[in-house]
Design a protein around this motif. Sequence first.
Motif, PDB file in Angstrom:
ATOM      1  N   GLY A  10     -52.396 -28.713 -32.749  1.00 40.24           N
ATOM      2  CA  GLY A  10     -51.980 -29.392 -33.974  1.00 40.24           C
ATOM      3  C   GLY A  10     -50.883 -30.400 -33.767  1.00 40.24           C
ATOM      4  N   GLY A  11     -50.357 -30.505 -32.533  1.00 35.30           N
ATOM      5  CA  GLY A  11     -49.336 -31.504 -32.239  1.00 35.30           C
ATOM      6  C   GLY A  11     -47.924 -31.107 -32.609  1.00 35.30           C
TER       7      GLY A  11
ATOM      8  N   ILE B 290     -52.258 -24.581 -43.851  1.00 29.25           N
ATOM      9  CA  ILE B 290     -53.411 -24.124 -44.615  1.00 29.25           C
ATOM     10  C   ILE B 290     -53.037 -24.153 -46.086  1.00 29.25           C
ATOM     11  CG2 ILE B 290     -54.922 -22.168 -45.149  1.00 29.25           C
ATOM     12  CD1 ILE B 290     -54.719 -21.288 -42.298  1.00 29.25           C
ATOM     13  N   SER B 291     -53.880 -24.753 -46.906  1.00 25.06           N
ATOM     14  CA  SER B 291     -53.614 -24.816 -48.336  1.00 25.06           C
ATOM     15  C   SER B 291     -53.999 -23.499 -48.991  1.00 25.06           C
ATOM     16  CB  SER B 291     -54.397 -25.963 -48.978  1.00 25.06           C
ATOM     17  OG  SER B 291     -54.190 -25.986 -50.376  1.00 25.06           O
TER      18      SER B 291
ATOM     19  N   MET C 139     -54.105 -19.351 -37.206  1.00 25.05           N
ATOM     20  CA  MET C 139     -53.865 -20.549 -36.407  1.00 25.05           C
ATOM     21  C   MET C 139     -55.175 -21.166 -35.926  1.00 25.05           C
ATOM     22  SD  MET C 139     -50.522 -19.093 -34.372  1.00 25.05           S
ATOM     23  CE  MET C 139     -50.337 -20.441 -33.215  1.00 25.05           C
ATOM     24  N   VAL C 140     -56.196 -20.339 -35.733  1.00 26.41           N
ATOM     25  CA  VAL C 140     -57.520 -20.878 -35.404  1.00 26.41           C
ATOM     26  C   VAL C 140     -58.118 -21.578 -36.628  1.00 26.41           C
ATOM     27  CG1 VAL C 140     -59.880 -20.248 -34.781  1.00 26.41           C
ATOM     28  CG2 VAL C 140     -57.959 -19.208 -33.572  1.00 26.41           C
ATOM     29  N   LEU C 141     -57.942 -20.974 -37.808  1.00 27.00           N
ATOM     30  CA  LEU C 141     -58.458 -21.593 -39.031  1.00 27.00           C
ATOM     31  C   LEU C 141     -57.829 -22.969 -39.278  1.00 27.00           C
ATOM     32  CD1 LEU C 141     -58.602 -18.644 -41.617  1.00 27.00           C
ATOM     33  CD2 LEU C 141     -60.480 -19.667 -40.320  1.00 27.00           C
TER      34      LEU C 141
ATOM     35  N   GLY D 281     -57.739 -26.586 -42.383  1.00 27.01           N
ATOM     36  CA  GLY D 281     -56.409 -27.004 -41.960  1.00 27.01           C
ATOM     37  C   GLY D 281     -56.019 -28.343 -42.560  1.00 27.01           C
ATOM     38  N   HIS D 282     -54.710 -28.515 -42.771  1.00 25.47           N
ATOM     39  CA  HIS D 282     -54.188 -29.749 -43.353  1.00 25.47           C
ATOM     40  C   HIS D 282     -53.107 -30.317 -42.447  1.00 25.47           C
ATOM     41  CE1 HIS D 282     -56.071 -29.492 -47.422  1.00 25.47           C
ATOM     42  NE2 HIS D 282     -56.110 -28.209 -47.102  1.00 25.47           N
ATOM     43  N   SER D 283     -53.022 -31.623 -42.429  1.00 25.30           N
ATOM     44  CA  SER D 283     -52.030 -32.319 -41.616  1.00 25.30           C
ATOM     45  C   SER D 283     -50.861 -32.748 -42.495  1.00 25.30           C
ATOM     46  CB  SER D 283     -52.659 -33.543 -40.944  1.00 25.30           C
ATOM     47  OG  SER D 283     -51.685 -34.266 -40.219  1.00 25.30           O
ATOM     48  N   VAL D 284     -49.653 -32.436 -42.049  1.00 26.92           N
ATOM     49  CA  VAL D 284     -48.424 -32.831 -42.741  1.00 26.92           C
ATOM     50  C   VAL D 284     -47.491 -33.443 -41.707  1.00 26.92           C
ATOM     51  CG1 VAL D 284     -46.429 -32.070 -44.070  1.00 26.92           C
ATOM     52  CG2 VAL D 284     -48.657 -31.019 -44.477  1.00 26.92           C
ATOM     53  N   GLY D 285     -47.082 -34.674 -41.940  1.00 27.59           N
ATOM     54  CA  GLY D 285     -46.184 -35.336 -40.998  1.00 27.59           C
ATOM     55  C   GLY D 285     -46.806 -35.577 -39.638  1.00 27.59           C
ATOM     56  N   GLY D 286     -48.129 -35.683 -39.576  1.00 26.10           N
ATOM     57  CA  GLY D 286     -48.802 -35.933 -38.313  1.00 26.10           C
ATOM     58  C   GLY D 286     -49.156 -34.685 -37.534  1.00 26.10           C
TER      59      GLY D 286
END
Length: 408
Positions: free
Chosen positions: A167-168, A108-109, A89-91, A98-103
Amino acid sequence: MRRAWDRPLTAYYVIIGAGLLITTLGLVMVYSASMITALRYELVPSYFFRKQFFAALLGTGLLLVASRMPVKLHRALAYPILVGAVFLMVLVQIPGIGHSVGGNQNWISLGGPFMLQPSEFGKLGLILWGADLLARKQDMKLLTQWKHMLVPLVPGAFMLLGLIMLGGDMGTAIILTAILFGLLWTAGAPTRLFVGVLVVAGAIGALLIKTSPHRMDRFQCIGATDPGGEGAPCLQAAHGIYALASGGWFGSGLGASVEKWGQLPEAHTDFIFAVAGEELGLAGTLSVLALFAALGYAGIRVAGRTEDPFVRFAAGGVTTWITAQAVVNIGAVLGLLPIAGVPLPLFSYGGSALLPTMFAVGLLIAFARQEPAAKAALAMRRPGWGKRAGVRWKSMRRRVKKRPSGER
């Protein structure tokens, strides 16, 4: 019915049956709900189903392993799972990883089309760590003091909540909060303490919602039936209601959903229950609700009948996790709750959610096997079966030997 429910192995079989039925029906609905989405991205129609089926195979392996593991090994895994989840979760918050999906920045990919959501494993880590922590404190008779009940459980949970909210992801934070409340409730937290934690969490949640226009829009869409134009905030909520309303008693049939052709966003993930209602009707949705109710009730029975404090806390945490997430997801689809963006456990598309949930179901199976009455019933059943089979074989051989040679 009462006598059947009171049998030693009833909870054991109910957890196995309900868990596998929900997962199997979920695979069917993922295939039906995701075909159009796959074609829209110029993929084969079974693309999402294949990924979900592969995750279900891995999850079944995890379920079997967890169901056969002794309780001591489950407790030993608590800290490694929690530390691993926190590390990942820190990574997630590191740019480029880290990657954003849906805002929401919570993925992580893993290369290619495979993505991992560490916060899903954080739920499992919190349950195992919290159950082990509370069990050790109960053995030392420290849970009668507020500070020992709250520390370090609540600060540890708030650390996870902070990483998630960076991460929202408000939906996952709600489920993690429900798990914390479930652990405190199972530990016997007094009402004043429970209400106090609830008020603090509610105030923080209200502040986060008030300061985010996106989250405020979701609250305003509760019960909405007017989808508005393209990109309107209530588009998903309204079309979810349309899908359920057009299903009738027995639905339009598998694969015959109209809403999944583009009007309903996230048809195979967060709003798969709406597609199930359109294609399977009221009978199908009530069946899904009955399976979740059976799984939850069996989990409560396991937590209530055990004498092992760790089993009681862990079973209560897992049951709270699955039932609370199901209520939040289904409530959003029905327009009774704001859309939180959480999948329906064991049912929605998503390997990151499916794997830890199936491991958690395996935990419940292992705990159900550890009940003294269930353990005795299983021990008697195996040798009894072999003894009866041996008696039948010997009796058949004697009958054959006694027959005249012409009748053999």
